[in-house]
Scaffold this motif. Structure first.
Motif, PDB file in Angstrom:
ATOM      1  N   GLU A 118     -46.825 -78.663  16.513  1.00  0.00           N
ATOM      2  CA  GLU A 118     -46.049 -79.136  15.371  1.00  0.00           C
ATOM      3  C   GLU A 118     -46.366 -80.594  15.078  1.00  0.00           C
ATOM      4  N   SER A 119     -46.071 -81.006  13.863  1.00  0.00           N
ATOM      5  CA  SER A 119     -46.292 -82.401  13.466  1.00  0.00           C
ATOM      6  C   SER A 119     -44.955 -83.121  13.392  1.00  0.00           C
ATOM      7  N   SER A 120     -45.013 -84.458  13.475  1.00  0.00           N
ATOM      8  CA  SER A 120     -43.797 -85.255  13.416  1.00  0.00           C
ATOM      9  C   SER A 120     -43.995 -86.421  12.452  1.00  0.00           C
ATOM     10  N   GLU A 121     -43.231 -86.422  11.388  1.00  0.00           N
ATOM     11  CA  GLU A 121     -43.190 -87.506  10.418  1.00  0.00           C
ATOM     12  C   GLU A 121     -44.549 -87.957   9.889  1.00  0.00           C
ATOM     13  N   PRO A 122     -45.356 -87.057   9.351  1.00  0.00           N
ATOM     14  CA  PRO A 122     -46.631 -87.494   8.754  1.00  0.00           C
ATOM     15  C   PRO A 122     -46.368 -88.308   7.490  1.00  0.00           C
ATOM     16  N   GLU A 123     -47.195 -89.323   7.253  1.00  0.00           N
ATOM     17  CA  GLU A 123     -47.006 -90.192   6.098  1.00  0.00           C
ATOM     18  C   GLU A 123     -48.337 -90.679   5.558  1.00  0.00           C
ATOM     19  N   ILE A 124     -48.308 -91.104   4.299  1.00  0.00           N
ATOM     20  CA  ILE A 124     -49.455 -91.731   3.663  1.00  0.00           C
ATOM     21  C   ILE A 124     -48.951 -93.001   2.982  1.00  0.00           C
ATOM     22  N   TYR A 125     -49.756 -94.059   3.021  1.00  0.00           N
ATOM     23  CA  TYR A 125     -49.322 -95.311   2.404  1.00  0.00           C
ATOM     24  C   TYR A 125     -50.431 -95.922   1.562  1.00  0.00           C
ATOM     25  N   VAL A 126     -49.989 -96.719   0.584  1.00  0.00           N
ATOM     26  CA  VAL A 126     -50.853 -97.559  -0.234  1.00  0.00           C
ATOM     27  C   VAL A 126     -50.214 -98.939  -0.187  1.00  0.00           C
ATOM     28  N   ARG A 127     -50.990 -99.954   0.212  1.00  0.00           N
ATOM     29  CA  ARG A 127     -50.427-101.296   0.282  1.00  0.00           C
ATOM     30  C   ARG A 127     -51.494-102.331  -0.049  1.00  0.00           C
ATOM     31  N   ALA A 128     -51.014-103.499  -0.484  1.00  0.00           N
ATOM     32  CA  ALA A 128     -51.920-104.587  -0.838  1.00  0.00           C
ATOM     33  C   ALA A 128     -51.190-105.911  -0.675  1.00  0.00           C
ATOM     34  N   GLU A 129     -51.975-106.954  -0.475  1.00  0.00           N
ATOM     35  CA  GLU A 129     -51.443-108.307  -0.385  1.00  0.00           C
ATOM     36  C   GLU A 129     -52.419-109.246  -1.083  1.00  0.00           C
ATOM     37  N   GLU A 130     -51.875-110.145  -1.884  1.00  0.00           N
ATOM     38  CA  GLU A 130     -52.685-111.117  -2.613  1.00  0.00           C
ATOM     39  C   GLU A 130     -52.218-112.520  -2.243  1.00  0.00           C
ATOM     40  N   LYS A 131     -53.141-113.327  -1.746  1.00  0.00           N
ATOM     41  CA  LYS A 131     -52.838-114.719  -1.407  1.00  0.00           C
ATOM     42  C   LYS A 131     -52.716-115.517  -2.699  1.00  0.00           C
ATOM     43  N   GLY A 149     -51.810-118.885  -2.638  1.00  0.00           N
ATOM     44  CA  GLY A 149     -52.070-120.289  -2.325  1.00  0.00           C
ATOM     45  C   GLY A 149     -50.827-120.974  -1.797  1.00  0.00           C
ATOM     46  N   GLY A 150     -51.024-122.048  -1.051  1.00  0.00           N
ATOM     47  CA  GLY A 150     -49.902-122.788  -0.497  1.00  0.00           C
ATOM     48  C   GLY A 150     -49.119-122.017   0.544  1.00  0.00           C
ATOM     49  N   GLY A 151     -49.758-121.045   1.202  1.00  0.00           N
ATOM     50  CA  GLY A 151     -49.073-120.240   2.202  1.00  0.00           C
ATOM     51  C   GLY A 151     -48.229-119.117   1.629  1.00  0.00           C
ATOM     52  N   LEU A 152     -48.264-118.916   0.321  1.00  0.00           N
ATOM     53  CA  LEU A 152     -47.475-117.884  -0.345  1.00  0.00           C
ATOM     54  C   LEU A 152     -48.367-116.703  -0.691  1.00  0.00           C
ATOM     55  N   SER A 153     -47.851-115.505  -0.498  1.00  0.00           N
ATOM     56  CA  SER A 153     -48.588-114.309  -0.885  1.00  0.00           C
ATOM     57  C   SER A 153     -47.628-113.282  -1.474  1.00  0.00           C
ATOM     58  N   ALA A 154     -48.139-112.482  -2.393  1.00  0.00           N
ATOM     59  CA  ALA A 154     -47.386-111.384  -2.996  1.00  0.00           C
ATOM     60  C   ALA A 154     -47.912-110.082  -2.392  1.00  0.00           C
ATOM     61  N   TRP A 155     -47.024-109.112  -2.184  1.00  0.00           N
ATOM     62  CA  TRP A 155     -47.437-107.857  -1.555  1.00  0.00           C
ATOM     63  C   TRP A 155     -46.640-106.683  -2.122  1.00  0.00           C
ATOM     64  N   PHE A 156     -47.193-105.494  -1.912  1.00  0.00           N
ATOM     65  CA  PHE A 156     -46.455-104.263  -2.189  1.00  0.00           C
ATOM     66  C   PHE A 156     -46.877-103.218  -1.175  1.00  0.00           C
ATOM     67  N   GLN A 157     -46.000-102.250  -0.972  1.00  0.00           N
ATOM     68  CA  GLN A 157     -46.308-101.113  -0.100  1.00  0.00           C
ATOM     69  C   GLN A 157     -45.545 -99.906  -0.610  1.00  0.00           C
ATOM     70  N   CYS A 158     -46.223 -98.775  -0.665  1.00  0.00           N
ATOM     71  CA  CYS A 158     -45.614 -97.498  -1.040  1.00  0.00           C
ATOM     72  C   CYS A 158     -45.972 -96.495   0.051  1.00  0.00           C
ATOM     73  N   THR A 159     -44.971 -96.100   0.847  1.00  0.00           N
ATOM     74  CA  THR A 159     -45.182 -95.132   1.922  1.00  0.00           C
ATOM     75  C   THR A 159     -44.455 -93.850   1.565  1.00  0.00           C
ATOM     76  N   SER A 160     -45.180 -92.749   1.610  1.00  0.00           N
ATOM     77  CA  SER A 160     -44.619 -91.460   1.208  1.00  0.00           C
ATOM     78  C   SER A 160     -44.712 -90.467   2.350  1.00  0.00           C
ATOM     79  N   SER A 161     -43.730 -89.592   2.410  1.00  0.00           N
ATOM     80  CA  SER A 161     -43.688 -88.550   3.430  1.00  0.00           C
ATOM     81  C   SER A 161     -44.661 -87.434   3.070  1.00  0.00           C
ATOM     82  N   MET A 162     -45.316 -86.909   4.084  1.00  0.00           N
ATOM     83  CA  MET A 162     -46.231 -85.781   3.874  1.00  0.00           C
ATOM     84  C   MET A 162     -45.651 -84.492   4.456  1.00  0.00           C
ATOM     85  N   ASP A 163     -44.373 -84.505   4.836  1.00  0.00           N
ATOM     86  CA  ASP A 163     -43.754 -83.326   5.451  1.00  0.00           C
ATOM     87  C   ASP A 163     -43.860 -82.096   4.562  1.00  0.00           C
ATOM     88  N   GLY A 164     -43.579 -82.254   3.296  1.00  0.00           N
ATOM     89  CA  GLY A 164     -43.614 -81.118   2.379  1.00  0.00           C
ATOM     90  C   GLY A 164     -44.999 -80.522   2.208  1.00  0.00           C
TER      91      GLY A 164
END
Length: 115
Positions: A52-65, A67-82
């Motif tokens: 059996e499998s347990s909590e399979p997932e797929i994600y898409v994420r990115a980070e953009e620097k 400058g000045g130590g600041l960065s913007a990011w996003f992440q989308c993690t989706s369940s693959m159970d279905g």
């Protein structure tokens, strides 16, 4: 001369999006368990193998620097159970750890769904 300029413009238009996509990560995880069931009392249950499998997932994420130590990011993690088990109880797209935010010396500020 105009054909060369047009070719350079088309090549430049194709290279810029490819460079921007280089920052995006696509991945996931799948944990698989294998059990071998051998009951001490044969009248209680049957011997068998379970996979059996347990909590399979797929994600898409990115980070953009930014400058000045600041960065913007996003992440989308989706369940693959279905998809794997065929059940309809999947949480849908971005139903797991997902968000949009900023990271810097102040910490991490984001809006989204996180456990």
């Amino acid at each position: 001369m105009n054909k060369k300029v047009m070719a350079m413009a088309v090549a430049g238009a194709l290279v810029v999006p490819a460079a921007a996509l280089a920052q995006v990560q696509i991945g996931g995880s799948l944990t698989v368990f294998y059990y071998q069931h051998e009951p001490d009392n044969n009248s209680v249950g049957q011997k068998g193998d379970i996979l059996e499998s347990s909590e399979p997932e797929i994600y898409v994420r990115a980070e953009e620097k930014l400058g000045g130590g600041l960065s913007a990011w996003f992440q989308c993690t989706s369940s693959m159970d279905g998809f794997i088990t065929g059940s309809s109880s999947a949480q849908g797209w971005c139903g797991r750890n997902s968000g949009v935010g900023f990271r810097g010396g102040f910490g991490n500020f984001f809006v989204g769904n996180w456990d």
